[in-house]
Design a protein around this motif. Structure first.
Motif, PDB file in Angstrom:
ATOM      1  N   ASP A  64       0.786  12.616  -1.406  1.00 24.60           N
ATOM      2  CA  ASP A  64      -0.117  13.715  -1.694  1.00 24.60           C
ATOM      3  C   ASP A  64       0.571  15.041  -1.409  1.00 24.60           C
ATOM      4  O   ASP A  64       1.552  15.118  -0.667  1.00 24.60           O
ATOM      5  CB  ASP A  64      -1.386  13.601  -0.847  1.00 24.60           C
ATOM      6  N   CYS A 121      -3.368   6.786  -3.463  1.00 22.38           N
ATOM      7  CA  CYS A 121      -3.729   6.044  -2.250  1.00 22.38           C
ATOM      8  C   CYS A 121      -4.202   4.657  -2.697  1.00 22.38           C
ATOM      9  O   CYS A 121      -5.382   4.445  -2.949  1.00 22.38           O
ATOM     10  CB  CYS A 121      -4.816   6.790  -1.492  1.00 22.38           C
ATOM     11  N   TRP A 177       0.859  -1.186   0.000  1.00 26.19           N
ATOM     12  CA  TRP A 177       0.000   0.000   0.000  1.00 26.19           C
ATOM     13  C   TRP A 177       0.894   1.234   0.000  1.00 26.19           C
ATOM     14  O   TRP A 177       1.965   1.224   0.612  1.00 26.19           O
ATOM     15  CB  TRP A 177      -0.887  -0.008   1.239  1.00 26.19           C
ATOM     16  N   TRP A 209      -7.652   1.184  -5.729  1.00 23.79           N
ATOM     17  CA  TRP A 209      -7.854   2.440  -5.008  1.00 23.79           C
ATOM     18  C   TRP A 209      -8.325   2.143  -3.589  1.00 23.79           C
ATOM     19  O   TRP A 209      -9.267   1.397  -3.377  1.00 23.79           O
ATOM     20  CB  TRP A 209      -8.866   3.320  -5.716  1.00 23.79           C
ATOM     21  N   SER A 214     -10.925   4.845   2.288  1.00 31.02           N
ATOM     22  CA  SER A 214     -11.013   4.765   3.740  1.00 31.02           C
ATOM     23  C   SER A 214     -12.474   4.659   4.166  1.00 31.02           C
ATOM     24  O   SER A 214     -13.364   5.288   3.580  1.00 31.02           O
ATOM     25  CB  SER A 214     -10.373   6.000   4.381  1.00 31.02           C
ATOM     26  N   TYR A 262       0.763   5.812  -0.221  1.00 33.20           N
ATOM     27  CA  TYR A 262       0.055   7.091  -0.245  1.00 33.20           C
ATOM     28  C   TYR A 262       1.058   8.186  -0.511  1.00 33.20           C
ATOM     29  O   TYR A 262       2.159   8.192   0.070  1.00 33.20           O
ATOM     30  CB  TYR A 262      -0.632   7.336   1.107  1.00 33.20           C
ATOM     31  N   LEU A 273      -7.955  13.969   1.212  1.00 37.66           N
ATOM     32  CA  LEU A 273      -7.137  13.722   0.026  1.00 37.66           C
ATOM     33  C   LEU A 273      -7.359  14.804  -1.021  1.00 37.66           C
ATOM     34  O   LEU A 273      -8.484  15.235  -1.260  1.00 37.66           O
ATOM     35  CB  LEU A 273      -7.472  12.361  -0.577  1.00 37.66           C
TER      36      LEU A 273
END
Length: 267
Positions: free
Chosen positions: A122, A177, A118, A159, A162, A120, A171
């Motif tokens: 941003d 993510c 995983w 994708w 959450s 992430y 986000l």
């Protein structure tokens, strides 16, 4: 492209026990490379409040490391990991929150094994992107083509949605993510995307116009509120509670947003 809707703890619980040490080492090396780029640009000091957290837990079991940094241009930087890689879970962070002297987006990077992969990354906005079109055009529009191309080319990316609406709302439109296979192709993609992100972010910092002094206090207050809310509402905190208990987790969460910091915030 598929979608991951399960919570972090459910993904970890439902998977067979898997040693993810090899991927963990690759993730550690990647964040170390990125931290080195950032440290070469900024003056940074480790905050005394996180000294005791630089190594915690027990070898062969749940453990981790967390260091907070600050400097004249950096409000709060975190380089951390927590988990039990021999048994399939690890969570790593490199986050950089700028001082209020400029309005460049903050930098957010995270990597995880649960035991699947995983990642992430941003650019955390410091204004309403809907209200400030010029800010969007400057920092987000140029990333749209690359963002769309990755979604189209990498069909094995899933994708990550959450289950906490607040986190979904944090986000930006060009955030990455995703859950992913822990194979060479996808790890190479993550490495490339994160280096691109840091390199681009550093050029933004160098080209930024100063924020008027009379506006900096309000900007700093907003930055702190965003950081604290994201950290305290992160549903993955449940994994730290599972490993270390409520008391240690509360301390780790405070460290992530700078609640016990000793160094002053930049002005």
């Amino acid at each position: 492209m598929s979608e991951t809707l399960k919570a972090v703890q459910d993904m970890a619980d439902e998977a067979p026990v898997t040693d993810v040490t090899a991927t963990f080492v690759q993730w550690q090396d990647l964040l170390a490379e990125l931290k080195e780029k950032i440290s070469a640009r900024f003056e940074l000091l480790p905050d005394p409040s996180t000294k005791e957290l630089e190594s915690f837990g027990e070898d062969g079991g749940p453990r981790g490391s967390l260091t907070g940094f600050s400097g004249p241009e950096i409000d709060w930087m975190i380089h951390s990991w927590v988990g039990d890689p021999e048994h399939g879970f690890v969570n790593l962070h490199l986050t950089v929150w700028l001082g209020p002297h400029i309005r460049v987006p903050h930098l957010g990077l995270a990597l995880l094994c649960w035991p699947g992969g995983w990642f992430y990354l941003d650019s955390v906005p410091r204004t309403s992107l809907v209200a400030d079109g010029a800010y969007y055009d400057r920092y987000y529009a140029p990333a749209e083509e690359r963002w769309l191309a990755v979604r189209e080319e990498y069909e094995d990316l899933s994708w990550f949605t959450s289950r906490t609406g607040f986190i979904r709302g944090s986000l930006s439109p060009t955030a990455y993510c995703y859950s992913m296979p822990r194979d060479d192709r996808h790890i190479a993609l993550v490495r490339q995307l994160m280096h691109e992100q840091v390199d681009r972010w550093l050029t933004w910092v160098d080209a930024a116009e100063p924020v008027p002094v009379e506006e900096q206090e309000a900007l700093a207050a907003t930055d702190l509120a965003i950081r604290r809310n994201i950290v305290e509402r992160d549903p993955a905190n449940v994994m730290a509670v599972r490993y270390f208990g409520e008391q240690v987790t509360d301390r780790l969460v405070r460290a992530l947003w700078g609640g016990d910091r000793a160094l002053p915030r930049p002005s």
